[in-house]
Design an enzyme around this catalytic site. Sequence first.
Site, short mmCIF file in Angstrom:
data_model
loop_
_atom_site.label_atom_id
_atom_site.label_comp_id
_atom_site.label_asym_id
_atom_site.label_seq_id
_atom_site.Cartn_x
_atom_site.Cartn_y
_atom_site.Cartn_z
N THR A 153 0.84 -1.18 0.00
CA THR A 153 0.00 0.00 0.00
C THR A 153 0.88 1.24 0.00
OG1 THR A 153 -1.64 -1.21 1.31
CG2 THR A 153 -1.85 1.18 1.28
N THR A 167 -3.69 0.92 -3.12
CA THR A 167 -3.02 -0.34 -2.84
C THR A 167 -3.25 -1.39 -3.91
OG1 THR A 167 -2.78 -2.09 -1.18
CG2 THR A 167 -4.98 -1.17 -1.47
#
Length: 528
Positions: free
Chosen positions: A340, A358
């Site tokens: 992420t 992400t």
Amino acid sequence: MLDNFSITQLVTKSGVQSEHGVVASQHVGAARVGANILAQGGNAVDAAIATSLALGVLEPWMSGLAAGGCMMVWQAKEKRCQVVNFGMRAPHSLNPADYPLSGKGVASDLFPWQHVVDDRNVMGATAVAVPGLVAGLGLAHATFGTKDWAELVTPAVKLARKGMLTDWYSALMTGANAKSLSADPDTAKYFLDEGKWPIVGGWTSVDERRLDQSALAATLAILRDDGPEAFYKGKIAKQLSQDIQAKGGCLNESDLAAYQAEFVEPTPWSDRWGTLYAAPPLTGGPTLVRAMSLLPEDVFTGTRPTPDTYASIARALTQAFDERLTNMGDHESPEAPGCTTHFSVIDSEGNICSVTQTLLSIFGSRVTSPSTGLLLNNGIMWFDPEPGKPNSLAPGKRCLTNYSPVIGTTVDGKQFGLGASGGRKILGSVMQLSLFLMRHGMSLPEAFHQPRIDVSGGQQILADLKLPDEVIAALQTVLPTNRARRHVYPYAYACPAGVMRQGTSNTGCTEIYSPWGDAVAADSSCTQ
């Protein structure tokens, strides 16, 4: 805890201040792109779009056009927070029967779900969910943007044509994952030297080595010229779906065409120190707000947290995670880092964007679409493959995620935007940073340097080595506590980035141990 690292080395990172706006990102090159947009008169959303796309080039194993996430937008004049939700979805063409349980224990990656035959929900084209990032950026631009779309995409096109510069940190990231990356020929060609080794210069070499991102550059050029809809209904959609199906996945053009980002309301929390706007349901936001509601007020006195403060934070997070894991079906391993990135933007008018995006796992599905140059997500892994659970796999279903960007306002007139990468560790880091700013009145750099703990649903607490023995003793009354060093890899306490405004002064800061992360001011020299 004894390890191999120096105990005398001092690592700090100064915050950046400017009245003209700041971008704080996990990659300094992307922050420069966003700061340039601010310097050219763009607003926070304009800069966020350009930063987001640049990150997909400069930090491709964390996010990219095949990602999902959400954008928190603070409109300064209206004093209003809105959320652009662009989380991933399972394809409508997905059949849960294609993910049979193997009976061989738990899965091999972030979540201890029951193991699926051939890890079909974890790796490969069968793990790819419908990405939402481009739709989210398109919706944000149509609603808030002031610059032409093409102007915001162009920096990413230029970066991709040049290719990501490799260094020791990129070699660390690719080398640690080389075995899984080598399984897909296109991914091996993208990230590895001779399909096996991390791409890096020699011990004394100063020669530049760059990734070949020409296919990605061509895709970004189409996106620049044809607009965000081209990703879901145009040439990109056709190429992407064909590549995924050729590698055994089910995602098709109709799945892409059906995807829509949406505006949703944030999850708010208010107390006598101010208001925190957290992310909406199916993210970490509701759990963050629940943890805030469990905190006593009398332990937040003075300018620094006390042992009782840390113990109270640990108790609140423990209970909130217990409820989350029981009721929401999110059973991610607390040790799992996730894949992420987060960045925060503030402009000269005080508008703020707090954005988390992400691919889920590091390098996502480890599969690359050769026609588009996109490293693909593995969002299907967010679902429990066992039927009959709150988060069981189903076609068209929205993924349950952990990211937790926030916008905050304080009673003394400050506004801030925060978020982090780090899987389930995100929530506790964002919560503590928010508390340091709201209840202890710290500056942004002070908050980012303050030692943190991690309580993320496991049966232990991790505590920064810099915390004194009295804090450790207080934490031991809550759960068994181990000291863990804060350093470059792996991250024990998530990797945050944030911005804050006080009066007309804007500040930005990133995780002090992030080697690529930095804040860049709009009035600094920002060259690509």
